[in-house]
Design a protein around this motif. Structure first.
Motif, PDB file in Angstrom:
ATOM      1  N   PRO A   8      22.787  22.262   9.157  1.00 14.30           N
ATOM      2  CA  PRO A   8      23.004  20.997   8.439  1.00 14.30           C
ATOM      3  C   PRO A   8      22.463  19.767   9.142  1.00 14.30           C
ATOM      4  O   PRO A   8      22.177  18.755   8.485  1.00 14.30           O
ATOM      5  N   LEU A   9      22.294  19.812  10.466  1.00  9.93           N
ATOM      6  CA  LEU A   9      21.783  18.645  11.194  1.00  9.93           C
ATOM      7  C   LEU A   9      20.301  18.756  11.537  1.00  9.93           C
ATOM      8  O   LEU A   9      19.762  17.864  12.202  1.00  9.93           O
ATOM      9  N   ASP A  10      19.629  19.795  11.113  1.00  8.54           N
ATOM     10  CA  ASP A  10      18.199  19.948  11.397  1.00  8.54           C
ATOM     11  C   ASP A  10      17.438  18.796  10.743  1.00  8.54           C
ATOM     12  O   ASP A  10      17.444  18.646   9.521  1.00  8.54           O
ATOM     13  N   PRO A  11      16.758  17.953  11.535  1.00 12.91           N
ATOM     14  CA  PRO A  11      16.119  16.754  10.976  1.00 12.91           C
ATOM     15  C   PRO A  11      14.722  16.987  10.401  1.00 12.91           C
ATOM     16  O   PRO A  11      14.127  16.056   9.836  1.00 12.91           O
ATOM     17  N   ARG A  12      14.175  18.190  10.560  1.00  9.59           N
ATOM     18  CA  ARG A  12      12.808  18.410  10.089  1.00  9.59           C
ATOM     19  C   ARG A  12      12.722  18.247   8.579  1.00  9.59           C
ATOM     20  O   ARG A  12      13.582  18.755   7.840  1.00  9.59           O
ATOM     21  N   PRO A  13      11.695  17.549   8.082  1.00 11.27           N
ATOM     22  CA  PRO A  13      11.631  17.221   6.655  1.00 11.27           C
ATOM     23  C   PRO A  13      11.204  18.377   5.769  1.00 11.27           C
ATOM     24  O   PRO A  13      11.423  18.328   4.553  1.00 11.27           O
ATOM     25  N   ASP A  14      10.592  19.408   6.343  1.00 10.90           N
ATOM     26  CA  ASP A  14      10.122  20.534   5.535  1.00 10.90           C
ATOM     27  C   ASP A  14      11.150  21.656   5.527  1.00 10.90           C
ATOM     28  O   ASP A  14      11.776  21.958   6.530  1.00 10.90           O
ATOM     29  N   TYR A  15      11.300  22.263   4.363  1.00 17.42           N
ATOM     30  CA  TYR A  15      12.216  23.391   4.233  1.00 17.42           C
ATOM     31  C   TYR A  15      11.456  24.656   4.634  1.00 17.42           C
ATOM     32  O   TYR A  15      10.675  25.196   3.867  1.00 17.42           O
TER      33      TYR A  15
END
Length: 245
Positions: A198-205
């Motif tokens: 939930p806290l992963d800041p990367r913009p790509d899924y």
């Protein structure tokens, strides 16, 4: 078998399965077996729940696991306690070094806000999945539901707190080939989701794939590292072992 990662004795090998990033899995691991989770590309997050397979009202307890071992994260030598004070599984090997225990999983609204909408109708197997729904789908296969969605472990994810208690996801923590080995001290229902933290800041899924490798493990002896980590661990092993006498 993923021999190129960390070899296992072929005669002990049970099975191996690749869990695609974002997908979910569940199964029963018997007492005396072990399960290796391997981060294949350095972007994996594995949300995990553990239940006593013989009595599912007994399940992983995050608060007791951390309190008894005086820790805020999990790594080699630690165990996962049930809410009955017994040991569900032990972490007997860990090349990652830190696994988050407090941040939970993302839900559909969070994934939609961070990554946009990508449904099965438009993206098929590349759809955007979230950890909460993935865990609930697997729980439903075993007669469990929302009330059984307790605080989980996030394997391969490290989260740091600053002086004011704000949490930050460590982007440099993930390493391709990192693995964690879980030895099961009870018959355990394991429920996993490989959706993003939930806290992963990367913009790509783009959640990473995980290899699941199961084998027959050596039983914990009197000098076992996990058993002797602390007095509470010794007590937890004792309470667990009297179930099987």
């Amino acid at each position: 078998m993923a021999q190129h990662l960390h070899p296992l004795p072929p005669e002990r090998f049970l099975w191996e399965e690749r869990l695609p990033g974002g997908c979910h899995w569940s199964g029963v691991m018997r007492r005396g077996s072990a399960l290796r989770l391997t981060d294949l590309d350095g972007r994996a997050n594995v949300a995990a729940l553990f239940f006593n397979a013989d009595e599912k009202l007994e399940r992983y307890n995050m608060a007791d696991t951390l309190k008894a071992q005086h820790t805020a994260y999990l790594t080699a030598g630690h165990v996962c306690y049930s809410d009955m004070g017994r040991v569900l599984c032990s972490i007997v090997r860990d090349t990652s070094g830190w696994h988050d225990t407090v941040c939970g999983v993302a839900d559909a609204a969070l994934v939609r806000a961070k990554y946009g909408v990508a449904t099965y109708q438009t993206h098929r197997n590349a759809m955007h999945r979230n950890g909460r729904d993935g865990l609930l789908i697997e729980l439903g296969k075993w007669g469990l539901g929302k009330r059984d969605l307790v605080p989980n472990v996030n394997f391969f994810s490290r989260v740091m707190a600053d002086e004011e208690g704000r949490l930050t996801f460590d982007l440099g923590h993930g390493k391709a080939g990192a693995c964690v080995d879980l030895r099961f001290e009870m018959n355990v229902l394991v429920v996993l989701s490989a959706a993003p933290h939930p806290l992963d800041p990367r913009p790509d899924y783009a959640p990473g794939d995980v290899m699941l490798t199961a084998w027959r493990a050596d039983p914990p002896g009197p000098d076992d590292r996990c058993r002797n980590h602390c007095p509470e661990s010794q007590r937890g092993f004792y309470l667990t072992e009297i179930l099987f006498r």
